[in-house]
Write a protein that holds these residues in place. Sequence first.
Motif, mmCIF file in Angstrom:
data_model
loop_
_atom_site.group_PDB
_atom_site.id
_atom_site.type_symbol
_atom_site.label_atom_id
_atom_site.label_comp_id
_atom_site.label_asym_id
_atom_site.label_seq_id
_atom_site.Cartn_x
_atom_site.Cartn_y
_atom_site.Cartn_z
ATOM 1 N N VAL A 585 35.646 16.199 85.120
ATOM 2 C CA VAL A 585 36.069 15.142 84.201
ATOM 3 C C VAL A 585 35.412 13.826 84.575
ATOM 4 O O VAL A 585 34.925 13.089 83.708
ATOM 5 C CB VAL A 585 37.604 15.007 84.205
ATOM 6 N N VAL A 586 35.378 13.527 85.878
ATOM 7 C CA VAL A 586 34.747 12.285 86.331
ATOM 8 C C VAL A 586 33.259 12.289 85.991
ATOM 9 O O VAL A 586 32.706 11.291 85.512
ATOM 10 C CB VAL A 586 34.957 12.098 87.845
ATOM 11 N N ALA A 587 32.592 13.425 86.215
ATOM 12 C CA ALA A 587 31.166 13.516 85.905
ATOM 13 C C ALA A 587 30.921 13.350 84.405
ATOM 14 O O ALA A 587 29.980 12.666 83.989
ATOM 15 C CB ALA A 587 30.614 14.853 86.386
ATOM 16 N N ALA A 588 31.757 13.978 83.588
ATOM 17 C CA ALA A 588 31.601 13.858 82.138
ATOM 18 C C ALA A 588 31.804 12.421 81.686
ATOM 19 O O ALA A 588 31.108 11.930 80.783
ATOM 20 C CB ALA A 588 32.596 14.780 81.433
ATOM 21 N N TYR A 589 32.745 11.727 82.316
ATOM 22 C CA TYR A 589 32.993 10.325 81.956
ATOM 23 C C TYR A 589 31.776 9.462 82.283
ATOM 24 O O TYR A 589 31.312 8.683 81.455
ATOM 25 C CB TYR A 589 34.225 9.807 82.700
ATOM 26 N N HIS A 590 31.256 9.596 83.513
ATOM 27 C CA HIS A 590 30.094 8.788 83.905
ATOM 28 C C HIS A 590 28.897 9.083 83.006
ATOM 29 O O HIS A 590 28.156 8.187 82.616
ATOM 30 C CB HIS A 590 29.735 9.057 85.364
ATOM 31 N N ASN A 591 28.735 10.356 82.688
ATOM 32 C CA ASN A 591 27.615 10.743 81.842
ATOM 33 C C ASN A 591 27.753 10.128 80.451
ATOM 34 O O ASN A 591 26.794 9.597 79.881
ATOM 35 C CB ASN A 591 27.568 12.268 81.737
ATOM 36 N N PRO A 619 25.790 5.191 90.592
ATOM 37 C CA PRO A 619 25.898 5.955 91.829
ATOM 38 C C PRO A 619 26.093 7.451 91.566
ATOM 39 O O PRO A 619 27.047 7.855 90.911
ATOM 40 C CB PRO A 619 27.131 5.348 92.508
ATOM 41 N N GLY A 620 25.150 8.244 92.052
ATOM 42 C CA GLY A 620 25.244 9.685 91.901
ATOM 43 C C GLY A 620 24.640 10.231 90.623
ATOM 44 O O GLY A 620 24.593 11.447 90.444
ATOM 45 N N PHE A 621 24.163 9.372 89.729
ATOM 46 C CA PHE A 621 23.631 9.816 88.444
ATOM 47 C C PHE A 621 22.223 9.262 88.245
ATOM 48 O O PHE A 621 21.889 8.174 88.720
ATOM 49 C CB PHE A 621 24.534 9.362 87.297
ATOM 50 N N SER A 622 21.424 10.015 87.533
ATOM 51 C CA SER A 622 20.056 9.583 87.280
ATOM 52 C C SER A 622 19.576 10.074 85.931
ATOM 53 O O SER A 622 20.185 10.944 85.310
ATOM 54 C CB SER A 622 19.121 10.090 88.391
ATOM 55 N N MET A 623 18.455 9.508 85.494
ATOM 56 C CA MET A 623 17.818 9.864 84.243
ATOM 57 C C MET A 623 16.384 10.253 84.566
ATOM 58 O O MET A 623 15.742 9.633 85.414
ATOM 59 C CB MET A 623 17.871 8.670 83.282
ATOM 60 N N ALA A 624 15.880 11.285 83.899
ATOM 61 C CA ALA A 624 14.533 11.754 84.205
ATOM 62 C C ALA A 624 13.873 12.285 82.946
ATOM 63 O O ALA A 624 14.541 12.718 82.006
ATOM 64 C CB ALA A 624 14.570 12.841 85.282
ATOM 65 N N GLU A 625 12.533 12.232 82.948
ATOM 66 C CA GLU A 625 11.751 12.844 81.877
ATOM 67 C C GLU A 625 11.147 14.131 82.418
ATOM 68 O O GLU A 625 10.493 14.133 83.468
ATOM 69 C CB GLU A 625 10.640 11.912 81.405
ATOM 70 N N ILE A 626 11.372 15.250 81.727
ATOM 71 C CA ILE A 626 10.866 16.547 82.174
ATOM 72 C C ILE A 626 10.211 17.265 81.011
ATOM 73 O O ILE A 626 10.482 16.982 79.843
ATOM 74 C CB ILE A 626 11.989 17.433 82.754
ATOM 75 N N GLU A 627 9.341 18.189 81.341
ATOM 76 C CA GLU A 627 8.760 19.056 80.321
ATOM 77 C C GLU A 627 9.759 20.154 79.990
ATOM 78 O O GLU A 627 10.411 20.710 80.879
ATOM 79 C CB GLU A 627 7.451 19.664 80.830
ATOM 80 N N VAL A 628 9.886 20.470 78.717
ATOM 81 C CA VAL A 628 10.854 21.483 78.294
ATOM 82 C C VAL A 628 10.444 22.837 78.867
ATOM 83 O O VAL A 628 9.296 23.277 78.674
ATOM 84 C CB VAL A 628 10.923 21.555 76.756
#
Length: 698
Positions: A585-591, A619-628
């Motif tokens: 739940v905490v992860a879903a909220y931060h996301n 803290p603990g979360f990041s954003m990234a660009e990746i190839e599908v």
Amino acid sequence: MQRIVRMTKRGPRVGILEVAGKAFAGFTSREHSFNLIIAILIGLIGGYGAVGFRWCIAQVEMLSYHITEPTIAKLLATPWYLRLLLPMLGGLIVGPIVAFFAKEAKGHGVPEVMAAVARRGGVISGRVAAAKVVASAVTIGTGGSAGSEGPIVQIGSSLASVLGRLMRVSARRLKTFVGCGAAAGIAATFNAPVAGMLFSVEVILGDFGVSQLSPIIVSAVAATAISRYYLGNVPAFAVPTYSLAGPSELLYYALLGAAAAFVAVAFVKALDGSESLFDKWKFPDWLKPAVGGLGLGIVGACGLPHVYGVGYEFIEEALLGHLPLMLLAGLMVAKVLATCLTLGSGGSGGILAPSLFLGAMLGGVIWYPAHLLTPGLVSGNYGPYALVGMAAVLAAATRAPLQAILILFELTGGYKVILPLMLSSILATIIAGRLMKESIYTVKLAAKGIHLDQGRDVNILAGIRVQEVMHTEVVTVPFSMRVQHLLELMSEHGTHATFCMLDADGKLAGTISYPDIRRLLFDVEHLAPVLRVEDIANVEVMPMTPDDTLDMVLREFAEQNIDEIPVVDSEDRSRLIGSVMRSDVVAAYHNAVACEDLLGGVESGVQHAMRMGRADTSPGFSMAEIEVPAHYHGRSLSELDLRKSMGIEVVLVLRHSTKSHAGQRMEQIMPGPELRLQDGDRMVIHGSKEDVARLQKA
């Protein structure tokens, strides 16, 4: 980035399309100029859309009742069986459109626009505009009790959203463009540019930011210019003769404001109740509008066709003081019933016109006894009371008093009645806020768990279902297991803080968590071999279902003081199907917070991720660009369901543009559930650092 060149005798020459593409990119980067030009375009689209929509309504009215202006005399002259059956026929046409083509076309449409701005960054499907035009024109043209402004707002916002996405603008700009479309719709409908601007910033966006105010004003003015060119620059209603008999008369206007609050709240609750009643009714959705139309037809066949359609003609009669007291009171009740039958059953139309209708009738109802009791303290005609009542009921229903006051000013072109108008409208808004928290626009959203504050959803977890974060792998124990064996099992499964106890039939009978074990610690050596799980289990546990929302889960965590809750089948609440953990739940909220901030205009994170490959967002979360990954090719985002399977949110999809030959330009696509990933696509994703790293290695 690949560059296209053409070799000539004079050396390399850059392609014309590449130059044009760079010029357009440079122009779009100049935000102010770009926004104003697109705002003008949206205003023109909204203006022509409003004119065209009113023409569609007129054509349906002509086809249905063979009249060009639905006056009461002409409607009463229509055979009773036509007044009875035509609204039902309209419902038979509208029902399949709403049920099978675009569910967003149901009702008055403004809540759907507000939800799109708050939760989807302004993304609205283009088919909503087409469905709304047909459904609303048929509903209103065949007699449905609804206004034309709500559909035009939704149509303008939908077209503006499509235009913004075609331009591949950021979500922050897209929200502004949606606000421009809404402002254009109101401005063109009421010939009221200032009211259109205020409606957009006060109701749709909930934000008076200067950066987005300029394009909204430009759109409203452009739409009004188109409306005035085709429909004329005349007020929608004649201004009644007004003179204040004395300061004491303001007491009656204050009484009118208080009465307007009660009428507005009753109208909101009746409309919301009718929508809930029809939604719960076990009957084909595509036939429900026909049932509502039949009920409306009965009202009209019984001698009250005054409530058919938009109703401006009968508002005019009230402003002129031509209607008797009993008819005014009867029309108030009939209009509420007619609107509930029309919109509650699934018809399509707005609520501003019905609110104005109720206010006009209420003004006359208040004036009659006041004039009878104190004729020297009350003006000689109830026209001004009808005018003030219109603004007061509208303000109380929408909780947007500035918009209501400005609409009445611009609808009538008169400002003499400003003092009682402001007094009644503000008082009505305050009292209505005490009687009912939600407005006529937000009550529908609140029922879905969407609570808005300044255009943003303040209850993010209410929009996430348990099924999106639940685990299907659950550790279970039989109720007859000894506590000693349970302690050994707990040491093996350190990630689970709660174990589900099953009875002899395999049904959920309770839970065991560390707090339950803690009571035995003082004598665990003697009690563990003797006690069984059922002796210490919590048998009063409240399990969740997949359709419950995470805000409900969070409350259960707090009340039960546990970190994991079992999830049971919605139909059979004794059948265990999974569990949901506090950490999920905490992860879903931060996301969700991070993605909402991104959609609201915080673009630096995605730009950094696209440039550097990865960027930390919190803290603990990041954003990234990746190839599908190759095994994702050809699959839709709904099929992959990365939020549930990997805890990942897809923020943006980058795809090589097929519409341009100016090099390998990447097109930015706002992800929707039906978007299918292709070979060569890249995704901007967001989630916990561990989940992001896991997907990067996939």
